[in-house]
Structure formats: structure tokens, C-alpha cells
Scaffold this motif. Structure first.
Motif, PDB file in Angstrom:
ATOM      1  N   VAL A   1     -12.579  40.112 -55.810  1.00  0.00           N
ATOM      2  CA  VAL A   1     -13.106  38.852 -55.134  1.00  0.00           C
ATOM      3  C   VAL A   1     -12.506  37.661 -55.216  1.00  0.00           C
ATOM      4  N   ALA A   2     -11.877  37.004 -54.277  1.00  0.00           N
ATOM      5  CA  ALA A   2     -11.099  35.716 -54.433  1.00  0.00           C
ATOM      6  C   ALA A   2     -12.162  34.683 -53.313  1.00  0.00           C
ATOM      7  N   LEU A   3     -11.952  33.495 -54.327  1.00  0.00           N
ATOM      8  CA  LEU A   3     -12.838  32.550 -53.794  1.00  0.00           C
ATOM      9  C   LEU A   3     -12.023  31.288 -53.718  1.00  0.00           C
ATOM     10  N   ASN A   4     -11.820  30.307 -52.865  1.00  0.00           N
ATOM     11  CA  ASN A   4     -10.799  29.266 -52.729  1.00  0.00           C
ATOM     12  C   ASN A   4     -11.590  27.941 -51.988  1.00  0.00           C
ATOM     13  N   LEU A   5     -11.883  27.008 -52.983  1.00  0.00           N
ATOM     14  CA  LEU A   5     -12.374  25.626 -52.545  1.00  0.00           C
ATOM     15  C   LEU A   5     -11.456  24.583 -52.333  1.00  0.00           C
ATOM     16  N   ALA A   6     -10.174  25.010 -52.561  1.00  0.00           N
ATOM     17  CA  ALA A   6      -9.026  24.061 -52.775  1.00  0.00           C
ATOM     18  C   ALA A   6      -8.621  23.831 -51.159  1.00  0.00           C
ATOM     19  N   ASP A   7      -7.558  22.712 -51.292  1.00  0.00           N
ATOM     20  CA  ASP A   7      -6.701  22.543 -49.987  1.00  0.00           C
ATOM     21  C   ASP A   7      -5.374  23.234 -49.890  1.00  0.00           C
ATOM     22  N   HIS A   8      -5.227  24.181 -51.080  1.00  0.00           N
ATOM     23  CA  HIS A   8      -3.963  24.867 -50.987  1.00  0.00           C
ATOM     24  C   HIS A   8      -4.201  26.395 -51.144  1.00  0.00           C
ATOM     25  N   PRO A   9      -3.440  27.181 -50.669  1.00  0.00           N
ATOM     26  CA  PRO A   9      -3.664  28.683 -50.861  1.00  0.00           C
ATOM     27  C   PRO A   9      -3.914  29.272 -52.377  1.00  0.00           C
ATOM     28  N   LEU A  10      -4.633  30.266 -52.290  1.00  0.00           N
ATOM     29  CA  LEU A  10      -4.780  31.328 -53.566  1.00  0.00           C
ATOM     30  C   LEU A  10      -4.128  32.386 -53.221  1.00  0.00           C
ATOM     31  N   GLN A  11      -3.162  32.806 -54.388  1.00  0.00           N
ATOM     32  CA  GLN A  11      -2.534  33.835 -54.281  1.00  0.00           C
ATOM     33  C   GLN A  11      -3.236  35.074 -54.740  1.00  0.00           C
ATOM     34  N   LEU A  12      -2.960  36.135 -53.988  1.00  0.00           N
ATOM     35  CA  LEU A  12      -3.911  37.355 -54.552  1.00  0.00           C
ATOM     36  C   LEU A  12      -3.373  38.293 -55.478  1.00  0.00           C
ATOM     37  N   THR A  13      -3.862  39.486 -55.965  1.00  0.00           N
ATOM     38  CA  THR A  13      -2.884  40.331 -56.745  1.00  0.00           C
ATOM     39  C   THR A  13      -2.151  40.990 -55.761  1.00  0.00           C
ATOM     40  N   GLN A  14      -0.928  41.805 -56.420  1.00  0.00           N
ATOM     41  CA  GLN A  14      -0.048  42.403 -55.990  1.00  0.00           C
ATOM     42  C   GLN A  14      -0.775  43.765 -54.884  1.00  0.00           C
ATOM     43  N   ASN A  15      -0.197  43.929 -53.943  1.00  0.00           N
ATOM     44  CA  ASN A  15      -0.600  45.285 -53.189  1.00  0.00           C
ATOM     45  C   ASN A  15      -1.945  44.935 -52.663  1.00  0.00           C
ATOM     46  N   ALA A  16      -2.484  44.060 -52.488  1.00  0.00           N
ATOM     47  CA  ALA A  16      -4.045  43.843 -52.141  1.00  0.00           C
ATOM     48  C   ALA A  16      -4.088  44.513 -50.882  1.00  0.00           C
ATOM     49  N   ARG A  17      -5.508  45.524 -50.850  1.00  0.00           N
ATOM     50  CA  ARG A  17      -6.120  46.050 -49.668  1.00  0.00           C
ATOM     51  C   ARG A  17      -7.156  45.181 -49.340  1.00  0.00           C
TER      52      ARG A  17
END
Length: 453
Positions: free
Chosen positions: A405-421
């Protein structure tokens, strides 16, 4: 990585198997059907059978993805339902026992379980036994049903948290325990599947430890959810034998960490939540009949979906408070009538969905559906993969299963783990090039060992 710093029970509570798939749609019946507070045109009479209004909403609950209807108080009461007058009768403002039977029948036909709200810590001062205790004094038989304060020359009934109209039962009296067991069995016999134990924290755990096993002896598939606001939830479960407590600690951390943009608070709460899951599965929520609506509590509307993601993806037995799926707003105020805004009347003939609320409704449907396809999330614990004030990446794991689960409250992107489905993501911000956009979120299956990059 999250550690497990909270206390745990000595043994895992063996909750009924059906609860592993449970998602409650929770409502406050008296408000839902317009019976309390009384409408300007006058209080409804028994002939209106307003309890049956809920039947028109059962298909909505099914379409939402719920597996059960959690009802607030429905027994005869003086005003708001938590001031009981008769545990064995349906409140005439709602209807009668035949209306209850009809609701249960229609719910079960759709595969929906029914939870009832058991107010067993206190009753109304107008309850016949309370009135008898006040009338007959200390020598009267009724006096033993209540906790008393003051001198022994006259009966002065103890109250619940200073509410003069709510008088506290004496849980050391075997008659009180027998009464509570009888009430619970009566309504389970009539078709209920579960009990919420209102103000369970105010009742000695030794009382529950005697009453709940007695009910399970005749109804082994019952599930008990104890209302506990704070303290050692795990010890309460261990000592009371309840199946679950309400997870108010996690509720507060979810909205507060999002609203303050401080995911460190949520991370700390999830460490304790993990420890609880080692021994029992808490009842999780982001809204109920006693708190400010989540759509009001979170000031930045872009971040309301983040709370919904957490409710549906974290370990626990989740409940959706009726109206939250429409992003209804309302403020809880600590004054007479301060609950009215969060307990509104709903349309009598079933749901009407305002166009502006469709995205939130669809989101609930999508995420509850995702949870139902991954029932192991009921027991899942979280591991932190990345954490800062405004960005949070966690892995939910149970045995060999996991998702992230990725949650981003910021004004810039959040990188995911590699090979995310990607399994689900914020349609507004997207998830291009292995990242979640500003103020977005995603649920995905990441690589087993890559972590945040």
C-alpha cells in the motif's frame, strides 16, 4: 520494520470462521429512519413500522460489498436508544418484533448477518426496576440491580459517566448476569448473529468472562465486539473473552496522521495494531455514530481516499458507517443534540446517490471488493517499507500472501517497489513510471525483496 510493542493475549481468540470474511455496514436505526430526534410533525407511531425502511437499503449494502448489517440500539428506550426501558421489546418508534423478524429474514436471504447493540452497562432512570429501587429503598429487591452511592438510608443510583438519566447496573448481582445472558440468547434465537457490547469498558471484565461463554454454550457461532475506547485492548480481550475490541487508537491515528501529514503517528499505531493481531482481530473503522464524519475530519478532500484505503487494506474486521460511502459530512459536538448531525435520516425508499459522491461510492465498492478477494487481509500485519511525514509505503503480509500500500500526501511523486503490479490506484494522479503521483495512492503487489527505491 514495525516492531510489536503492545501487550498480547496469552492465546489467540478463536473467533467464528464467518468473521474472517466480515465487512459491516453500520447504522444508527433511530436516526436512520427519522425516529430520533422526533420530527417536527411528531414522533412516529407503531403503525409506521419504520424499522422496515432498512430493508430498502439491504441491496445497497450488498452492492457496497458488506457481509453484515450492524444495528445501533433497537430496543424500547426513553430517548436516544442507549437509555433502555425494555431489552425484550423493539422500540415502538421503530415497530415491533414482527418488523424485526422481517428485517432479519430479508437480510439473511441476501447473505447479510445481523449485529445488535447490547447496552448492558446501564439503563434509563425511567426503567421499571430503577423506579422500583428509588421507590422501595435499600430494603427493596430492585435496589440490588444497581450500583449505588451515598448513604445506606436511601437509594442513590450511580450514573454512567455523569449522565443522570443513565443509571449503572450492578454487575456483581447474579440476577443481572442472568438477565444479560437471557437477553442475548433471546435475540440470537430470533435471528441475530452478533452483539456489540456498548460501553464494555465500564463493565468488569469478570462479568463478561462469565456471561459471554454462557451465551456461546448455546450459540457457538456468535461474535462479540466490545466497545473499548482506550487502554490495554489485548488485556481486555484476554480477561473478558470478547472476540474483538473497537480499535479507537487506530481510528485516531488514521485521520490525524493524514490531516496533520504526519505518517509517523500512523506507523506507531500500526506497531501496536500488529501486536494486537497476534492475539485477536480488532474491529476497525474510520467512522461511527459517536465521532465526527471522516469526510469532515480530513480537511483536504484529496486525502479522504487514503483513509478508505487504510480501512479496507489493514488487518481487522472493518465497518463502514452508513453515509461515509457517500462522503456525508457532520460534526460531533459535546452538547445536548450534538450527535444529530452525524446520525441523519436516510431516504425511506432506498438510496439516492448524489452525482458528486459517486467517485467515493465507487472507491468503497472497488476496495471492499479487493479485500473480499483477499480474505487473508483479515489477519494481515504491516511492515514499513518507506516512511516520512507525507509518504508511506507498507507491506501487508499473512503467511505466504502479501500486497503493498502506497500513500502519498506530498506535492511530489512517491516511487514504488520494483516490478509493481497495480491492483488499485488513484485515477486522478495515476501511477506512471513506477510511481504514485502527488496526493495519490496505490495498492499493488511488489517484488518480494526489492523494497522502496
Amino acid at each position: 520494520m514495525n516492531d510489536e510493542s503492545a501487550e498480547t493475549p496469552e492465546a489467540v481468540i478463536a473467533e467464528p470462521a464467518w468473521v474472517h470474511h466480515a465487512v459491516w455496514w453500520r447504522l444508527y436505526p433511530l436516526g436512520f429512519v427519522g425516529s430520533y430526534p422526533p420530527p417536527q410533525t411528531g414522533a412516529p407511531g407503531p403503525g409506521e413500522r419504520r424499522l422496515r425502511r432498512i430493508i430498502a437499503w439491504l441491496d445497497h449494502a450488498v452492492e457496497l460489498g458488506a457481509s453484515g448489517i450492524a444495528l445501533g440500539p433497537i430496543f424500547t428506550a426513553a430517548t436516544h436508544g442507549y437509555d433502555t426501558l425494555d431489552h425484550f421489546a423493539i422500540d415502538p418508534r421503530l415497530g415491533d418484533e414482527h418488523d424485526f423478524d422481517a428485517l432479519v429474514s430479508q437480510a439473511h436471504r441476501r447473505g447479510l448477518r445481523i449485529q445488535l447493540d447490547g447496552v448492558f452497562n446501564h439503563v434509563s432512570r425511567d426503567h421499571r426496576l430503577a423506579q422500583a429501587a428509588l421507590r422501595d429503598g435499600p430494603a427493596g429487591q430492585a435496589a440490588g440491580w444497581f450500583r449505588t452511592v451515598g448513604s445506606s438510608e436511601r437509594v442513590e443510583l450511580a450514573t454512567f459517566e455523569g449522565h443522570q438519566q443513565l443509571v449503572a447496573l450492578n454487575h456483581d448481582n447474579p440476577e443481572v448476569q442472568a438477565h444479560v445472558v437471557q437477553v442475548m440468547r433471546h435475540w440470537l434465537d430470533r435471528g441475530a448473529d452478533s452483539w456489540r457490547l456498548d460501553a464494555a469498558y465500564a463493565v468488569p471484565t469478570a462479568f463478561w468472562a462469565q456471561a459471554l461463554p454462557a451465551v456461546r454454550a448455546t450459540h457457538p457461532d456468535v461474535w462479540f465486539e466490545a466497545e473499548v475506547l482506550h487502554g490495554d485492548y489485548a488485556a481486555f480481550v484476554r480477561d473478558s473473552t470478547a472476540d474483538a475490541t473497537t480499535q479507537y487508537e487506530l481510528w485516531k491515528a488514521i485521520w490525524s496522521s493524514i490531516d496533520d501529514r504526519n505518517f509517523h503517528e500512523l506507523d506507531w499505531a500500526l506497531r501496536r495494531h500488529n501486536a494486537m493481531l497476534a492475539g485477536f482481530v480488532p474491529a476497525t473503522f474510520i467512522g461511527n455514530h459517536d465521532v465526527t464524519r471522516i469526510a469532515t475530519q480530513i480537511a483536504d478532500t484529496r486525502h479522504l481516499p487514503h483513509a478508505i484505503v487504510l480501512l479496507t487494506m489493514l488487518g481487522g474486521t472493518p465497518g463502514v458507517y452508513a453515509g461515509d460511502e457517500f462522503a456525508l459530512e457532520g460534526v460531533k459536538e459535546h452538547r445536548p443534540g450534538g450527535d444529530d448531525a452525524i446520525r441523519p435520516e436516510f431516504p425511506a425508499h432506498g438510496p439516492g446517490l448524489p452525482a458528486g459522491n459517486q467517485p467515493i461510492h465507487r472507491l468503497y465498492q472497488h476496495l471492499i471488493g479487493l479485500r473480499r478477494r483477499h480474505p487473508w487481509l483479515h489477519h494481515a500485519r504491516s511492515t514499513t517499507l518507506h516512511l516520512d511525514n507525507q509518504q508511506y509505503l507498507i507491506r501487508m503480509t499473512h503467511d505466504a500472501d502479501h500486497l503493498d500500500v502506497a500513500l502519498n500526501l506530498a506535492d511530489h511523486p512517491l516511487q514504488l517497489t520494483q516490478n509493481a503490479r497495480i491492483l488499485a490506484a488513484d485515477p486522478e494522479t495515476g501511477h506512471d513510471s513506477g510511481q504514485v503521483g502527488p496526493h495519490g495512492w496505490a495498492v499493488f503487489v511488489g517484488s518480494d525483496g526489492a523494497g522502496h527505491r
